[in-house]
Write an enzyme that holds these catalytic residues in place. Structure first.
Site, short mmCIF file in Angstrom:
data_model
loop_
_atom_site.label_atom_id
_atom_site.label_comp_id
_atom_site.label_asym_id
_atom_site.label_seq_id
_atom_site.Cartn_x
_atom_site.Cartn_y
_atom_site.Cartn_z
N ASP A 53 0.81 -1.53 -0.21
CA ASP A 53 -0.19 0.23 0.20
C ASP A 53 0.86 1.66 0.16
O ASP A 53 2.11 1.29 1.07
CB ASP A 53 -0.91 -0.13 1.15
CG ASP A 53 -2.14 0.92 1.32
OD1 ASP A 53 -2.74 0.79 1.44
OD2 ASP A 53 -1.53 2.03 1.43
N GLU A 97 -4.46 1.86 -4.36
CA GLU A 97 -3.18 2.55 -4.72
C GLU A 97 -2.67 1.40 -3.65
O GLU A 97 -1.82 1.77 -3.10
CB GLU A 97 -2.25 3.34 -4.08
CG GLU A 97 -3.67 4.36 -3.34
CD GLU A 97 -3.77 2.84 -2.01
OE1 GLU A 97 -3.95 2.29 -1.48
OE2 GLU A 97 -3.05 3.36 -1.09
P1 GH3 Z 1 -2.38 5.41 3.49
O1 GH3 Z 1 -0.47 6.11 3.99
O2 GH3 Z 1 -3.04 5.56 4.94
O3 GH3 Z 1 -2.09 4.20 3.46
O4 GH3 Z 1 -2.74 6.53 3.20
P2 GH3 Z 1 -3.37 7.01 1.94
O5 GH3 Z 1 -3.64 8.64 1.58
O6 GH3 Z 1 -2.28 6.37 0.61
O7 GH3 Z 1 -4.55 6.64 1.67
P3 GH3 Z 1 -5.82 7.21 1.02
O8 GH3 Z 1 -6.83 5.13 1.32
O9 GH3 Z 1 -6.28 8.11 2.44
O10 GH3 Z 1 -6.33 7.94 -0.26
C1 GH3 Z 1 -5.61 6.40 -0.93
C2 GH3 Z 1 -5.60 7.53 -2.51
O11 GH3 Z 1 -5.74 6.54 -3.52
C3 GH3 Z 1 -7.02 8.28 -2.85
C4 GH3 Z 1 -7.08 8.06 -4.08
O12 GH3 Z 1 -7.43 8.80 -4.76
C5 GH3 Z 1 -5.84 7.37 -4.53
N1 GH3 Z 1 -5.88 6.98 -5.87
C6 GH3 Z 1 -6.71 5.36 -5.61
N2 GH3 Z 1 -6.56 5.23 -7.49
C7 GH3 Z 1 -5.51 6.10 -8.14
C8 GH3 Z 1 -5.26 6.18 -9.63
O13 GH3 Z 1 -5.97 5.34 -10.84
N3 GH3 Z 1 -4.63 7.78 -10.23
C9 GH3 Z 1 -4.30 8.13 -8.94
N4 GH3 Z 1 -3.87 9.47 -9.30
N5 GH3 Z 1 -5.08 8.69 -7.59
C10 GH3 Z 1 -5.87 7.28 -7.28
MG MG Z 2 -1.87 4.50 0.73
MG MG Z 3 -4.93 1.65 0.92
#
Ligand code: GH3
Ligand code: MG
Ligand code: MG
Length: 176
Positions: A53, A97
């Protein structure tokens, strides 16, 4: 006995053909993860799952924009691909992610070495035009012995290890 072995080879071939790649990252998608995981647990080898992650990834999007976020995701996926062979070690986008590796025939210690090496490579990533951008991942490793092991248990162990890695301040690699 031989029939069963042949049937298993056919099943595996079918399943490799039906694997699909994630459009953005080029690594295998969630559906492929589910079918490979189920298949791996029908074999006689131990199965390890590595959950990866990206840390504070939302901040990357918020501060630098989603296209830089996408570039970061692709770079992390490439690191995972570099540790895999498409057969006994395979890389997937689990969702958002969160990425994953399924390692067949590697025990938890070996899987942890692979995971740790990926974690360190991610730390060393550098991005053109964003000199100060640093990315880290938290990693959780789970393992189940072999055939007949519970598929949900494998994910539960890797998830629990990932949760501990996050709770310990992010960027470590935990064994489940
Ligand atoms: P943590 O350290 O607790 O994992 O915090 P985090 O910010 O990584 O986790 P959080 O779940 O708050 O946010 C994940 C983010 O990943 C939010 C979402 O917009 C982003 N995301 C997911 N898929 C994609 C993608 O395909 N492209 C982009 N640019 N962002 C993405
Ligand atoms: Mg994360
Ligand atoms: Mg996550």
């Amino acid at each position: 006995m031989v029939d069963a072995a042949i049937q298993r080879i056919h099943q595996h071939a079918d399943q490799l053909v039906t694997r699909k790649r994630d459009g953005l990252l080029g690594i295998f998608d969630r559906g492929s993860f589910e079918s490979d995981r189920t298949h791996a647990l029908t074999g006689r080898l131990s199965v390890a799952l590595v959950m990866v992650d990206i840390d504070h990834f939302k901040q990357v999007n918020d501060v630098l924009g989603h296209s830089v976020g996408d570039e970061v995701l692709r770079a992390v996926a490439k690191v995972l691909t570099s540790k895999c062979d498409g057969r006994n070690r395979v890389e997937y986008r689990y969702g958002g992610e969160e990425l994953a590796l399924i390692l067949t025939g590697d025990d938890a210690a070996r899987a942890t070495e692979v995971a740790e090496s990926a974690r360190v490579d991610v730390e060393e990533l550098r991005f053109d035009g964003y000199r100060d951008l640093r990315v880290t991942v938290s990693v959780g490793v789970g393992e189940v012995p072999r055939e007949g092991s519970n598929s949900a248990e494998l994910v539960r162990r890797a998830d629990a290890a990932l949760y501990r890695a996050k709770a310990e301040g992010r960027n470590p690699c935990e064994k489940g």
